[in-house]
Each structure stands twice: as C-alpha cells, then as structure tokens.
Design an enzyme around this catalytic site. Structure first.
Site, mmCIF file in Angstrom:
data_model
loop_
_atom_site.group_PDB
_atom_site.id
_atom_site.type_symbol
_atom_site.label_atom_id
_atom_site.label_comp_id
_atom_site.label_asym_id
_atom_site.label_seq_id
_atom_site.Cartn_x
_atom_site.Cartn_y
_atom_site.Cartn_z
ATOM 1 N N HIS A 50 5.867 -5.491 13.423
ATOM 2 C CA HIS A 50 5.334 -5.269 11.911
ATOM 3 C C HIS A 50 4.180 -6.783 11.979
ATOM 4 C CE1 HIS A 50 3.436 -4.362 8.271
ATOM 5 N NE2 HIS A 50 3.755 -4.787 7.361
ATOM 6 N N ASP A 100 5.131 -1.337 15.818
ATOM 7 C CA ASP A 100 5.023 -1.602 14.280
ATOM 8 C C ASP A 100 6.532 -0.093 13.681
ATOM 9 O OD1 ASP A 100 5.293 -1.711 11.399
ATOM 10 O OD2 ASP A 100 3.045 -2.262 11.245
ATOM 11 N N SER A 114 -0.564 -4.506 5.860
ATOM 12 C CA SER A 114 1.028 -4.516 5.092
ATOM 13 C C SER A 114 0.279 -3.848 3.922
ATOM 14 C CB SER A 114 1.405 -5.011 4.963
ATOM 15 O OG SER A 114 3.263 -4.703 5.111
#
Lengths: 337, 337
Positions: free
Chosen positions: A312, A283, A128
């Site tokens: 995600h 995602d 991320s």
C-alpha cells in the site's frame, strides 16, 4: 497553527446527524490565479493530516505552488477538522456521528466554491482514503472536475477491504480500556494491537521478504519496525478519531447517495474527468483488479500500475521515493493532457 | 475416544524445557502391512485436530485405508496431545513450554518407529502447519521419507507471515480477560478479535470479491460469515493452546537445529524425498514465491500451483471440494511415481 479553518456552520450528514459549528481544517499552497482555474484538491488519508500530504507538493514537484493553488482539506475525524476528539458535548467522543466520504467531499466542495469561488478544478488527487475522496469528487461534481488521479485507493470499499478493517477495529476495541469509546486513559494495548494487525497489511509479502524495513527504511530489526514504525504511528492518535475514519472507509462508495442510489457502475460511468487510476501492484487491500474494474466502467480512465513491492505504500505517503517520483511524474503527464 | 495416545515419557524440547509424561495423541486408518512400508504420516495444522484432517482420507481417496496405513499425529498444543490446556501444574497454562516443529516431528518419529517399527515412509503430507511438519520430516529423516507433499505451507515461517501472526496474537492478548494466560473466564472478546483479524488473511481478495462466502459456502451475509464461520471457529479453542501453536508456527524453520545450524538452503538441499510442493495461487501468507524458492533448492522437488481463489483454503481443510480433489489427485500422481 499552519493551517486555516473553514467555519461551515451546522452540517447535516447523510446519516441525519448534524455537526453543529462544523470545522473544516485545510492548508493551501501557492496562489489562486485571477481566472480561479489553477486549483488542485488533495484530500488526506486514513489518520493522516495535511502535514502528511505535503511530500507531493513543492518546488520541483508537479504540484508546484508557483503554478498551482493546492488545497489540502483534512478529513472529518482526523483530529483537525471536526472530530470525536475536538467536538464539544453532546456529539463528542464515542457519540461523534458517522461520516461518509460523500459528507466529506460535499463539505470540501463548499470550501472550494464558497471560500475560493472556484468553478473548475484541473485536478483532484489523493492516496488511499484520499483516493476514495478523489473518486467522489469525480462522481459528485462531474462538470467541475477536469482530471482525477486516485492512487492506491478505490471508489468503493471492497468486501475484502471491509474485512481487513474489521480486524483492525476488533484489535483496537478488544482493549478493556477502550471502554466503548469512553476511555479516560489511552487504550494503549489496543492501539498497539491495531498497529501490529496493520503491519502485515500495509506492506507486501515481498517487501518483508526483501527486508526493506531494514535495508531501505533503516530499522534495526523486524520487531523494531513493528514497535518504532507501526506502534509509534498509531499510539499518538485518538481511538475514536481512528474509528470514525475507519467507518468512513468501510462505508465508502461513490454511488451511495441520491445521485446514484447504489448503482456503482452508473456512478463510475458518470465521472467525466480524465482519470489516471494508479493502484500499487502489491497493495494487499486495494488490489489492481478492483482498479481495473473501475477503469473499465469509467469513460476517460486509464489504469496505471505502480510497479512496486511496497504494498500500500507504493506512492504514499512519501515513504518510498522511487514510487513517489513515479506518481509525481504521472500527475505531470495527466495535467499536460 | 476415537484416537490413541503414545506415552512418550519425559520429552526434552529444543528450548531445554521437559514435558513430563508427554502424550502424543494420534489416529490411524487402515492396517500396516507386513513389510511395514505402506504408512503415510499426515500431521495436523494450526488449531486443527485429527478430525479436521480426515477429509483427505477414505475410500475413493488416494489415502485409502484399504491400501495405506495413515497416521495422523496431533500437534503438541492442539488440545489432544500435550498442551497448555491438559498439562498438570507446574507446566500448565501460560507456563507450557515453547515447542518447535522440530520437537513435534522428533516425537512423531518416535511414534512411527518405536510404536510401529516403520523404517520407510512412502509419503508425508500436510496442509499449512502440517506442511511445515512435512518439510521437517523430509529434512530431519531424509533416508526414511520417500515422498513429501506439503500444501499451502512453508519450510520456514517467512517474515511477512510472522508479522501477520503478530497481529493475530496482539488481538487475542489485548483482551484484559486473557490476563497473561492466567484467565479464569474465557477471553471471548480477544478470541473474536483474533477471528476477525484472521478472516481477512484466510481467504483471498478474489474470494470475497466473488462472494464465495455467500454463494458457495452459503452464509447469509458477510457479517454472518465473520460471526458463524470465523468467530465460531476460534471461540471453542483454548487461548494458551492457540498461542503455543502460534509460537511453533512463527518459529518454524527446518534448519533451526543441530543438523543445519540455521543454513536454510542446506536443509532444503538435504531433502532426498521426491516432493510436490503445492502452494495456493492466492494464499496471502504462504505465497507461491516462497514455495518457488524452496523448490529451487530441493533436489527432487516440483512446484504444483493450486490454481484457486480460495486463498489459504485452497486444498484445506476440505472446505472447497474442487481444490481438495486437485490435491488428492496430485497425491495419487506422486505416490505412483
């Protein structure tokens, strides 16, 4: 305290502001070898602290401390490194300066070189916003970084991702208790609203369709998942810290600096590291299409799709063992190359 | 006033509440023929009013008033039919009762039969929550409805869609001015926050990636799009109305009634109408997978994918001419069958 502090002194940021007596909190695992060539940098993600990265480190994992010297630097604004919540007046709270991923990685580079004398990094990896910093390492220090493995992240915040974060920010700051960042009591309603906004983005449509919140994660109802997982996740966090990191995220761009002057393709092309770029198939804010664009403009990159319905959370932060094992195996493959 | 009112008297809802002197606002186009067999029902969508449906009606369109008698019924809570904003005490404002799509369609059925004496409907169609009502028409009146064409919508609110709406609701209600629905001044901060949350959901990642907000819709910047399009969209609307319709959406389910007792597959299987179910390929809250499930359980349904990067705005409400023409052509095809 299970972590260390790198005292960076006065750190001037891209914005022109200076964080005085700037602190970089970090944790290491394993031992730096004599050649100083076994270090892995593994930056943290949005609102995460080094604790939240540890799932990928340990005996039996690729990042085995018996082999690698793993450094987890905490992002500025995350509450452990210099942040709105721990910086004294006058740069405290809502006055904490805007920090870029570039600022973070430059600071991390000082830790790695000044403190540890490291000249080569066999790997930088992260999930991320950790992936955002990973890309920065590749672009800012192309001769130092041998491999990068950014997963579920991007080298530049996409316009859609920016808009998603606008919604998160608007929900948090709609609470009058937020008081432009000068809150005296926790803006709990705003934090809960932010959590509910995030809930739809964090996991995929298919994750909810298959009821993995109940069947795999074990929550007792959808509402229980929203309260216990999502609200419980954000409520303990400092709102100004969250907004500092959110700004870092929204303004993330490996080319927004004096090296690349906004030329994103040039910055991607400058990454010499062998790269595994690993988006999650479902995602919603780091869609594989954006990763494919990045890979197409990087000289030694490969797109590795994490075939998952966890959105995600494919690969991070230890939530789903199957995807995490996949990431772990890919790190081994990359390090062996 | 360019529309008519059907005075429905006292209407008891599924919840047990009664809307006294209930009003159904509607607009018609064209003329009902002598056989009363040329009527098309075309319900409104979340926060839309009949004006917002008119893009699909007119000379040169499939729903040509020279041929069809088009009835656009306004959803309860949309500010024209009985709504929090126009209902007198004691059921006004935050006390307005919970309304289901079933309640809406039962009321619309009364309009269609009592007012117009219609016994057969060649078509019911609608976008988004209009699609939800379209599915209800098919399931509640299988012998009356010959064709349905729900586009960018579903027969039941998915769990993920429910969560997305939780975020929208939380953002709106985080504003202290909302005051549990008893606002005396407009909770503008909450409405703006809601708009920003919605912005990421309404259009797809690819829409933003390709900058269609600028290049096709002509906004001057991303922020201009967020303010002028999105905040401008929600700011004029009444918050309690928005929350009434949001509840209707979240609780939408063609099987949640005395006919099907929650058996969703049975309700889908009971739809006798020939159906074109038309999801948008990149719709983030009505993904094609949910439509495919519905089609698989409907006896005479066909899945028609709207191949578009406009997200939920593929086909509605007139925003993107290419997709709208596609929908229009498919209606012609369906009506000819």
């Amino acid at each position: 305290m299970d972590y260390a502090i790198f005292d960076a002194g006065d750190v001037t940021l891209q914005s022109g502001a200076t964080i005085r007596d700037c602190k970089l909190a970090y944790k290491t695992f394993g031992t730096l070898n004599a050649a100083a060539d076994n270090a892995v940098v593994y930056p943290t993600w949005y609102s995460g602290q080094h604790y939240d990265n540890e799932w990928l480190v340990g005996s039996g994992r690729t990042l085995d401390p018996a082999k690698y010297f793993v450094i987890i630097p905490n992002m500025l604004g995350n509450g452990l490194s210099s942040s709105p919540s721990n910086t004294p007046e006058p740069y405290n709270a809502a006055r904490f300066p805007k920090v870029t991923a570039y600022d973070n990685v430059r600071l991390q580079h000082r830790l790695v070189t000044e403190k540890f004398g490291i000249k080569k990094l066999p790997l930088v990896t992260g999930w991320s916003m950790g992936a955002l910093q990973t890309f920065h390492w590749g672009a800012l220090y192309p001769d130092m970084v041998e491999r990068i493995a950014p997963f579920c992240g991007s080298a530049k915040c996409s316009r859609h991702n920016f808009v998603f974060l606008e919604g998160v920010k608007a929900a948090l700051t709609a609470d009058a208790a937020f008081n432009d960042g000068w809150y005296t009591t926790k803006p709990a309603k705003g934090l809960r609203a932010m959590a509910r906004v995030y809930a739809g983005w964090g996991f995929s449509q298919a994750f909810y369709r298959e009821e993995l919140d109940l069947k795999t994660l074990g929550y007792s109802s959808l509402e229980d998942f929203l309260v216990a997982f999502w609200e419980g996740f954000f409520l303990p966090k400092d709102p100004n810290n969250l907004l500092t990191m959110l700004w870092t995220w929204q303004n993330g761009d490996i080319s927004a600096n004096e090296l690349y002057h906004g030329d994103f393709k040039k910055a991607l092309g400058a990454i010499k590291a062998r790269a595994y770029v690993m988006p999650g198939k479902t995602d919603l804010y780091f869609p594989p299409e954006d990763s494919a664009f990045e890979v197409a403009h990087m000289p030694r990159a490969q797109l590795i799709l994490v075939d998952s319905i966890w959105g995600h959370f494919a690969g991070g932060p230890g939530t789903n063992p199957v995807d995490c094992d996949f990431i772990d195996a890919k790190l081994a493959e990359l390090l062996a190359s």
